[in-house]
Design an enzyme around this catalytic site. Structure first.
Site, PDB file in Angstrom:
ATOM      1  N   LYS A 185       8.211   6.951  -5.804  1.00 47.40           N
ATOM      2  CA  LYS A 185       7.058   7.211  -6.676  1.00 47.40           C
ATOM      3  C   LYS A 185       7.345   8.378  -7.637  1.00 47.40           C
ATOM      4  O   LYS A 185       8.363   9.042  -7.513  1.00 47.40           O
ATOM      5  CB  LYS A 185       5.814   7.486  -5.823  1.00 47.40           C
ATOM      6  CG  LYS A 185       5.479   6.324  -4.865  1.00 47.40           C
ATOM      7  CD  LYS A 185       4.934   5.103  -5.588  1.00 47.40           C
ATOM      8  CE  LYS A 185       5.086   3.803  -4.824  1.00 47.40           C
ATOM      9  NZ  LYS A 185       4.297   3.651  -3.626  1.00 47.40           N
TER      10      LYS A 185
HETATM   11  C1  LIG Z   1       3.612   2.642  -2.738  1.00 54.41           C
HETATM   12  C2  LIG Z   1       2.344   1.935  -2.857  1.00 54.41           C
HETATM   13  C3  LIG Z   1       1.375   1.924  -1.831  1.00 54.41           C
HETATM   14  C4  LIG Z   1       1.630   2.454  -0.445  1.00 54.41           C
HETATM   15  O1  LIG Z   1       2.027   3.737  -0.343  1.00 54.41           O
HETATM   16  P1  LIG Z   1       2.887   4.215   0.928  1.00 54.41           P
HETATM   17  O2  LIG Z   1       2.902   5.695   0.736  1.00 54.41           O
HETATM   18  O3  LIG Z   1       4.238   3.601   0.816  1.00 54.41           O
HETATM   19  O4  LIG Z   1       2.161   3.809   2.157  1.00 54.41           O
HETATM   20  C5  LIG Z   1       0.165   1.318  -2.067  1.00 54.41           C
HETATM   21  N1  LIG Z   1      -0.093   0.705  -3.218  1.00 54.41           N
HETATM   22  C6  LIG Z   1       0.800   0.657  -4.216  1.00 54.41           C
HETATM   23  C7  LIG Z   1       0.450  -0.043  -5.481  1.00 54.41           C
HETATM   24  C8  LIG Z   1       2.059   1.244  -4.065  1.00 54.41           C
HETATM   25  O5  LIG Z   1       2.950   1.166  -5.058  1.00 54.41           O
END
Ligand SMILES: *Cc1c(COP(=O)(O)O)cnc(C)c1O
Length: 388
Positions: A185
């Site tokens: 991210k």
């Molecule tokens: C990464 C992501 C999540 C989940 O986040 P985690 O920290 O990996 O549990 C949820 N929604 C979207 C759109 C994502 O890209």
């Protein structure tokens, strides 16, 4: 550790992160404490909200948001299908039913307000929007629609830390915002997440939900601020720890500069693709607001076999991906929700043709040139093979 010449995503971790983690280790208090509290305050100030809660990941943030909004068995929650599966899984955890809505168009892969409206029933309780690639959803329309029908809006902000619409950051639009700090991210703590809200009542519930339903924290008791506690709900252990919070504070400081760099890379990609590869479509040109530029996506011409394209890019050492296989196509959701027969034609078309190109904070403009040149070669090769 790079298996690729140019990976899809990469972290930006340096000396400041190492120092921040070492400082926590030296201090010796590792579970949720003052570093986490400072991270929450800084994140809340950055988004412009009253409250922020650091949690173990983005998925549990979504789960807590659903619970705080009193989503439960018998309820329906409208979600995009073109999202990471966690958006829908979080609804499923509560016993409610996710109802999949379409995205707007091949140029705008955010959830369509018209499609949301078409999926509202007397059982609809909430809408979860997801700012695809960091591009804001049509929040003014969606909030109006939600208000008219008495629905709660939850934001999946996993792609959108720092994105904004009419001067208001994403995470400050819905009742609750849910961020992820997974390592691909825009900012990362390895695993981690954050909830944001302006609602004091919701904030109180998020506090209990995160920590076993308990009314005081180990940290408060450690400081002598409390010696006992009550349990007001069967809460969870969804806490963040001090090491991650220390990472997160440094990453948050870098976020704006890193997002600007992503923006410049996207501008370069857009310019180069338009000149060198006019046959690919580039979504989100002129999209309203300011993106967090989480993803660089293109839509391949329908005649191109995407698997062959991605394999071709791999030969050049370039990693690509698909965001996303639509959630309503996964076997669990297909079996469970077979009666949801309304076609999601835009989602299905886009999901068949979409490819994500490398985009990350430490990527260089030379990398963008290399990716673009590789796309040209791969597409030429594939078109020639088809003509033969
Ligand atoms: C990464 C992501 C999540 C989940 O986040 P985690 O920290 O990996 O549990 C949820 N929604 C979207 C759109 C994502 O890209």
């Amino acid at each position: 550790m790079n298996y690729w010449r140019i990976p899809l995503a990469d972290v930006d971790i340096g000396i400041s992160e190492k120092e921040a983690v070492m400082a926590v280790l030296d201090k010796g208090w590792l579970s949720m404490g003052e570093v986490t509290q400072a991270f929450e305050q800084e994140f809340a100030a950055f988004i412009g909200v009253r409250h922020a809660f650091a949690v173990s990941n983005g998925t549990v943030a979504l789960h807590m948001a659903c619970l705080a909004a009193e989503v439960g068995p018998g309820d329906e929650v409208i979600v995009p299908s073109l999202t990471f599966v966690a958006t829908a899984n979080a609804v499923a955890y509560t016993g409610a039913t996710p109802v999949f809505a379409d995205v707007s168009s091949p140029q705008d892969l955010t959830i369509s307000p018209t499609s949301i409206a078409a999926h509202i029933t007397p059982r609809t309780k909430a809408i979860i929007v997801m700012h695809y690639g960091g591009y804001p959803c049509w929040m003014e329309d969606i909030l109006k629609l939600a208000e008219r029908h008495g629905l709660t809006v939850i934001e999946d902000d996993a792609h959108a830390p720092g994105a904004e619409l009419i001067g208001r950051r994403m995470g400050n639009w819905g009742l609750v915002g849910c961020f992820s700090f997974f390592s691909n991210k825009n900012m990362t703590t390895g695993e981690g997440g954050m909830l944001t809200t302006n609602n004091d009542h919701i904030a109180e519930k998020l506090g209990w939900l995160r920590s076993h339903g308990m009314t005081t924290l180990t940290w408060d008791r450690h400081r002598g601020h409390a010696w006992s506690y009550d349990v007001v709900a069967p809460g969870y252990n969804y806490r963040m720890d001090e090491i991650r919070a220390a990472l997160g504070r440094v990453q948050l400081k870098k976020l704006e500069a890193n997002n600007s760099h992503r923006k410049a890379l996207v501008a370069q990609y857009t310019h180069m693709l338009r000149t060198v590869i006019p046959e690919v479509e580039i979504p989100f040109i002129g999209h309203p607001g300011e993106s967090a530029y989480h993803l660089m996506v293109i839509l391949l011409p329908a005649a191109i076999n995407r698997v062959h394209f991605m394999e071709g890019m791999k030969i050049f050492g370039i990693q690509t991906s698909v965001h996303y296989p639509p959630v309503h196509h996964f076997s669990y959701y297909r079996k469970w929700l077979a009666e949801q027969t309304r076609a999601l034609s835009v989602t299905e078309d886009a999901a068949n043709r979409v490819v994500s190109l490398p985009l990350f904070a430490k990527m260089s403009s030379g990398d963008v040139e290399e990716v673009t040149a590789a796309i040209r070669k791969v597409l030429d090769k594939l078109s020639n093979e088809e003509l033969r």
